[in-house]
Each structure stands twice: as structure tokens, then as C-alpha cells.
Design a protein around this motif. Structure first.
Motif, mmCIF file in Angstrom:
data_model
loop_
_atom_site.group_PDB
_atom_site.id
_atom_site.type_symbol
_atom_site.label_atom_id
_atom_site.label_comp_id
_atom_site.label_asym_id
_atom_site.label_seq_id
_atom_site.Cartn_x
_atom_site.Cartn_y
_atom_site.Cartn_z
ATOM 1 N N ALA A 23 -35.074 -38.665 98.029
ATOM 2 C CA ALA A 23 -34.962 -40.122 97.981
ATOM 3 C C ALA A 23 -34.409 -40.701 99.279
ATOM 4 C CB ALA A 23 -34.071 -40.515 96.798
ATOM 5 N N ASN A 24 -33.364 -40.085 99.856
ATOM 6 C CA ASN A 24 -32.721 -40.644 101.039
ATOM 7 C C ASN A 24 -33.380 -40.207 102.338
ATOM 8 O OD1 ASN A 24 -30.800 -41.875 99.412
ATOM 9 N ND2 ASN A 24 -29.428 -40.110 99.481
ATOM 10 N N ASP A 25 -34.294 -39.249 102.248
ATOM 11 C CA ASP A 25 -34.872 -38.674 103.463
ATOM 12 C C ASP A 25 -36.354 -38.977 103.632
ATOM 13 O OD1 ASP A 25 -32.435 -37.499 104.066
ATOM 14 O OD2 ASP A 25 -32.897 -35.722 102.880
ATOM 15 N N GLU A 26 -36.927 -39.771 102.748
ATOM 16 C CA GLU A 26 -38.369 -40.012 102.806
ATOM 17 C C GLU A 26 -38.778 -40.646 104.120
ATOM 18 O OE1 GLU A 26 -41.932 -41.884 100.040
ATOM 19 O OE2 GLU A 26 -39.837 -42.093 99.449
ATOM 20 N N ALA A 27 -38.001 -41.608 104.595
ATOM 21 C CA ALA A 27 -38.333 -42.261 105.870
ATOM 22 C C ALA A 27 -38.256 -41.265 107.018
ATOM 23 C CB ALA A 27 -37.381 -43.429 106.112
ATOM 24 N N GLN A 28 -37.274 -40.349 106.975
ATOM 25 C CA GLN A 28 -37.136 -39.349 108.036
ATOM 26 C C GLN A 28 -38.315 -38.386 108.043
ATOM 27 O OE1 GLN A 28 -33.431 -37.242 107.945
ATOM 28 N NE2 GLN A 28 -33.953 -35.910 109.666
ATOM 29 N N ILE A 29 -38.752 -37.980 106.847
ATOM 30 C CA ILE A 29 -39.899 -37.092 106.756
ATOM 31 C C ILE A 29 -41.152 -37.780 107.292
ATOM 32 C CG2 ILE A 29 -41.451 -35.928 105.139
ATOM 33 C CD1 ILE A 29 -38.911 -34.433 105.505
ATOM 34 N N VAL A 155 -46.416 -29.852 84.632
ATOM 35 C CA VAL A 155 -46.557 -30.985 85.546
ATOM 36 C C VAL A 155 -45.212 -31.230 86.228
ATOM 37 C CG1 VAL A 155 -47.133 -33.434 85.762
ATOM 38 C CG2 VAL A 155 -48.317 -32.011 84.067
ATOM 39 N N SER A 156 -45.206 -31.297 87.537
ATOM 40 C CA SER A 156 -43.967 -31.539 88.273
ATOM 41 C C SER A 156 -43.429 -32.930 87.971
ATOM 42 C CB SER A 156 -44.211 -31.387 89.776
ATOM 43 O OG SER A 156 -45.293 -32.196 90.200
ATOM 44 N N ASN A 157 -42.136 -33.130 88.236
ATOM 45 C CA ASN A 157 -41.508 -34.415 87.952
ATOM 46 C C ASN A 157 -42.185 -35.543 88.716
ATOM 47 O OD1 ASN A 157 -39.044 -36.486 88.792
ATOM 48 N ND2 ASN A 157 -38.973 -35.808 86.670
ATOM 49 N N ALA A 158 -42.598 -35.264 89.933
ATOM 50 C CA ALA A 158 -43.415 -36.215 90.697
ATOM 51 C C ALA A 158 -44.877 -35.851 90.448
ATOM 52 C CB ALA A 158 -43.083 -36.135 92.181
ATOM 53 N N PHE A 159 -45.659 -36.824 90.031
ATOM 54 C CA PHE A 159 -47.037 -36.524 89.646
ATOM 55 C C PHE A 159 -47.938 -37.723 89.903
ATOM 56 C CE2 PHE A 159 -45.068 -38.528 85.991
ATOM 57 C CZ PHE A 159 -46.035 -39.425 85.571
ATOM 58 N N HIS A 160 -49.225 -37.452 89.896
ATOM 59 C CA HIS A 160 -50.245 -38.498 89.968
ATOM 60 C C HIS A 160 -51.283 -38.162 88.920
ATOM 61 C CE1 HIS A 160 -52.929 -41.552 91.704
ATOM 62 N NE2 HIS A 160 -53.899 -40.670 91.513
ATOM 63 N N LEU A 161 -51.445 -39.059 87.940
ATOM 64 C CA LEU A 161 -52.393 -38.880 86.844
ATOM 65 C C LEU A 161 -53.462 -39.956 86.981
ATOM 66 C CD1 LEU A 161 -51.353 -38.340 83.121
ATOM 67 C CD2 LEU A 161 -53.262 -39.804 83.754
ATOM 68 N N ALA A 244 -39.143 -39.885 94.882
ATOM 69 C CA ALA A 244 -37.985 -40.775 94.928
ATOM 70 C C ALA A 244 -37.790 -41.536 93.616
ATOM 71 C CB ALA A 244 -38.136 -41.768 96.080
ATOM 72 N N GLY A 245 -38.672 -41.321 92.633
ATOM 73 C CA GLY A 245 -38.546 -41.990 91.346
ATOM 74 C C GLY A 245 -39.287 -43.303 91.239
ATOM 75 N N ARG A 246 -40.167 -43.596 92.182
ATOM 76 C CA ARG A 246 -40.952 -44.821 92.135
ATOM 77 C C ARG A 246 -42.171 -44.608 91.245
ATOM 78 N NH1 ARG A 246 -40.389 -50.151 92.930
ATOM 79 N NH2 ARG A 246 -38.792 -49.503 94.446
ATOM 80 N N MET A 247 -42.292 -45.427 90.195
ATOM 81 C CA MET A 247 -43.418 -45.372 89.283
ATOM 82 C C MET A 247 -44.438 -46.430 89.677
ATOM 83 S SD MET A 247 -42.589 -42.977 87.080
ATOM 84 C CE MET A 247 -43.968 -43.268 85.976
ATOM 85 N N VAL A 259 -42.297 -49.846 90.222
ATOM 86 C CA VAL A 259 -40.925 -50.003 89.758
ATOM 87 C C VAL A 259 -40.217 -48.650 89.840
ATOM 88 C CG1 VAL A 259 -41.588 -49.589 87.350
ATOM 89 C CG2 VAL A 259 -39.489 -50.830 87.853
ATOM 90 N N GLU A 260 -38.938 -48.669 90.147
ATOM 91 C CA GLU A 260 -38.167 -47.433 90.230
ATOM 92 C C GLU A 260 -37.579 -47.106 88.861
ATOM 93 O OE1 GLU A 260 -34.118 -46.105 92.485
ATOM 94 O OE2 GLU A 260 -35.762 -46.813 93.792
ATOM 95 N N ASP A 261 -37.706 -45.851 88.461
ATOM 96 C CA ASP A 261 -37.135 -45.414 87.193
ATOM 97 C C ASP A 261 -36.671 -43.962 87.335
ATOM 98 O OD1 ASP A 261 -37.065 -46.111 84.054
ATOM 99 O OD2 ASP A 261 -37.544 -43.992 84.339
ATOM 100 N N ARG A 262 -35.431 -43.706 86.920
ATOM 101 C CA ARG A 262 -34.850 -42.373 87.055
ATOM 102 C C ARG A 262 -34.522 -41.765 85.686
ATOM 103 N NH1 ARG A 262 -33.700 -41.327 92.276
ATOM 104 N NH2 ARG A 262 -33.633 -43.084 93.729
ATOM 105 N N SER A 263 -35.321 -42.075 84.697
ATOM 106 C CA SER A 263 -35.062 -41.579 83.349
ATOM 107 C C SER A 263 -35.218 -40.067 83.245
ATOM 108 C CB SER A 263 -36.001 -42.253 82.345
ATOM 109 O OG SER A 263 -35.807 -43.651 82.326
ATOM 110 N N PHE A 264 -36.105 -39.487 84.050
ATOM 111 C CA PHE A 264 -36.378 -38.056 83.952
ATOM 112 C C PHE A 264 -36.281 -37.396 85.327
ATOM 113 C CE2 PHE A 264 -38.882 -40.199 80.657
ATOM 114 C CZ PHE A 264 -38.360 -39.592 79.527
#
Length: 293
Positions: A23-29, A155-161, A244-247, A259-264
Motif C-alpha cells: 500500500a505505501n510503496d506502490e508509487a515507488q514501485i 484466488v489471491s487477495n488481490a484479484f481481477h474477475l 492496496a485494497g482498492r476495489m 472505493v477502498e475496502d480493507r475487510s479481507f
């Protein structure tokens, strides 16, 4: 070591020491990927490195720049049998293959649409029945019962369906919508996206829900869209979650929800399709993630 190789080594060292897409390093990557791309372009123009090495570097760039680099499922609903091919199973209701449209279900609601809690309860029941008996729950013949299909898939926590679907109007209306989503190992908790038409069929709504481990539902975000929906034309529907939890939810690559959601924070265990009311068919289902099965 040549200056070019030294520069590449430093950039790659940064990539290895930084958790990809944290989440905090996405811009650096993203900045690192841009720098590496510039170095590779320069190396190719000025012939500073072996062409094969440059090709390998471009492959590495593609891997790190792709939010969901791993294809977890690439399925076409093209079975010549009535039932869909594995890993899909019909848990409830009538959902079967149509040679021209794909996996089709037609649900005519004669009573109020079941709540998310009721649907979730039925999913759990189907999964538990299979786990205890080793057999698939028999589909109901009642055309008013919501149709449910699921696929067991890591399915990984980050996914695209992403699915391509078509919809037709019911003679008496009462379309409750089509729901797709991911669920965790208990067949309950997860994310759901429902697409439903307006009364006149000239548009519709998207609703994104979080289903808790207790079966309660929470509306995360909603959006409306215009244009034909019940016109039997292919429509691409996408639900995604980044590291980063962005849905996000999109129709035909047009983003309607963000929208950002960190439920899972844990991975998911499967994919879900629910017809809550309507005449819907799915042609394909693509699932991508950040880690292999």
C-alpha cells in the motif's frame, strides 16, 4: 561492470527489497518500473546490451507492471453437455449450457427477492452438503428459486474477475439481477457485485457488497449506468481488488466504482455466480491474481 548493467542491478535490487504493490510503496514501485523501462529503451537504441538480455528485462518489466500477473482461470462456457465443465458446479436452481449463449439461467421471481443473507445461507448449505456426502446438491426445479453456480479456486487477495454476459428481458419483468463474486473457505465471507436493470431496461445499477463471516451484508458502493442492458448484446463486467485494497467495478472497461475496502486480507477460495432473477448467460470467465493456485 558496465554502467548500464550496474544501473539495472540497482533498480532490480530496489524491486526485490520492496514488497511488490504494498500500500505505501506502490508509487515507488511504479517509479522503479518507469526508470527500468527508460534504461532498457536506451540500451536497445544504443546497443548497450545483448538483445536476448534486453528481451528478458522487458519480460521482467511486464511482470512487475501487471497488477494481476497470474492467470488463475480462463474459462469459456462452451460445454456440449447440459452441465458446465469443471471447475463449475451448479449448487441450486436451474443453470445449464446453451450452445449459443453459454451458461444460461432464467429465474422468474414470484415472490420478493431473497436477501443476501438467505442466498449466502444456501451457498453454505450446498458446500457443506458436498463436503459431508461427496455429492453435489440436486438443483431445484422451481423456476422462482435463485440459481447458484460456484467454482472452487484458490484466488489471491488481490484479484481481477471478468465475465462477458448477455441479458434478455423477462415477459413479466421482476429482474432481481446477476451477482458475481469471490468467497472464502467457509463459502460465506467475500465480495459480491450485482448488476441489475432499471424497470425500462434502458440501463441499470451496479452494487458492490461485502459479506461478513456471519453472513451479514454491507453495501460498499453503488453506481448507475445508461444504455441497453436487456438487449442480448455482449457486456463485459469486471470486479477487481488491487494489493492496496482498492476495489473497482467496470462495464466494458468503463470504471463505474472505485472505493477502498480493507475487510479481507486473506486469499479467497472460490468464484460465485448467482441469478437473483432474470434471463442471463455467461460466455467466459477470466480470473487473474498475484500468486498461482
Amino acid at each position: 561492470m558496465p554502467a548500464f548493467l550496474l544501473a539495472v542491478a540497482l533498480v532490480l535490487l530496489t524491486a526485490v527489497s520492496t514488497p511488490a504493490r504494498a500500500a505505501n510503496d506502490e508509487a515507488q514501485i511504479d517509479s522503479m518500473i518507469e526508470d527500468l523501462q527508460g534504461l532498457v529503451d536506451k540500451a536497445e537504441r544504443e546497443k548497450l546490451a545483448d538483445p536476448w538480455f534486453i528481451e528478458d528485462l522487458r519480460g521482467l518489466i511486464s511482470r512487475y507492471s501487471e497488477t494481476w500477473p497470474v492467470v488463475l482461470l480462463d474459462h469459456s462456457f462452451d460445454s456440449r453437455e447440459a452441465a458446465p465443465k469443471a471447475p463449475w458446479q451448479i449448487r441450486q436452481g436451474k443453470m445449464q449450457m446453451d450452445w449459443s449463449r453459454g451458461l444460461r439461467s432464467r429465474v422468474e421471481l414470484s415472490k420478493p427477492t431473497q436477501s443476501d443473507n438467505e442466498v449466502v445461507g444456501q451457498i453454505i448449505g450446498g458446500l457443506l452438503n458436498q463436503a459431508l456426502t461427496g455429492q453435489q446438491a440436486a438443483p431445484a426445479d422451481d423456476p422462482t428459486v435463485p440459481a447458484i453456480a460456484s467454482a472452487t479456486l484458490a484466488v489471491s487477495n488481490a484479484f481481477h474477475l471478468e465475465t462477458v454476459m448477455t441479458a434478455r428481458p423477462l415477459e413479466r419483468g421482476s429482474e432481481g439481477g446477476l451477482e458475481i463474486g469471490v468467497f472464502q473457505k467457509d463459502g460465506n465471507a467475500g465480495y459480491r457485485l450485482t448488476i441489475a436493470p432499471t424497470a425500462d431496461g434502458q440501463g441499470g445499477t451496479l452494487e458492490m457488497f461485502v459479506i461478513s463471516s456471519r453472513g451479514t451484508s454491507r453495501l460498499v458502493e453503488t453506481a448507475s449506468f445508461t444504455g441497453g442492458f436487456l438487449d442480448d448484446q455482449p457486456l463485459k463486467v469486471a470486479l477487481s481488488r488491487d494489493p492496496a485494497g482498492r476495489m473497482r467495478a467496470a462495464l466494458d472497461d468503463v470504471e463505474l466504482i472505485s472505493v477502498e475496502d480493507r475487510s479481507f486480507r486473506d486469499p479467497f477460495s472460490g468464484i460465485l455466480i448467482v441469478n437473483k432473477g432474470g434471463d442471463y448467460a455467461l460466455k467466459t470467465m477470466l480470473v487473474k491474481g498475484t500468486a498461482p493456485n
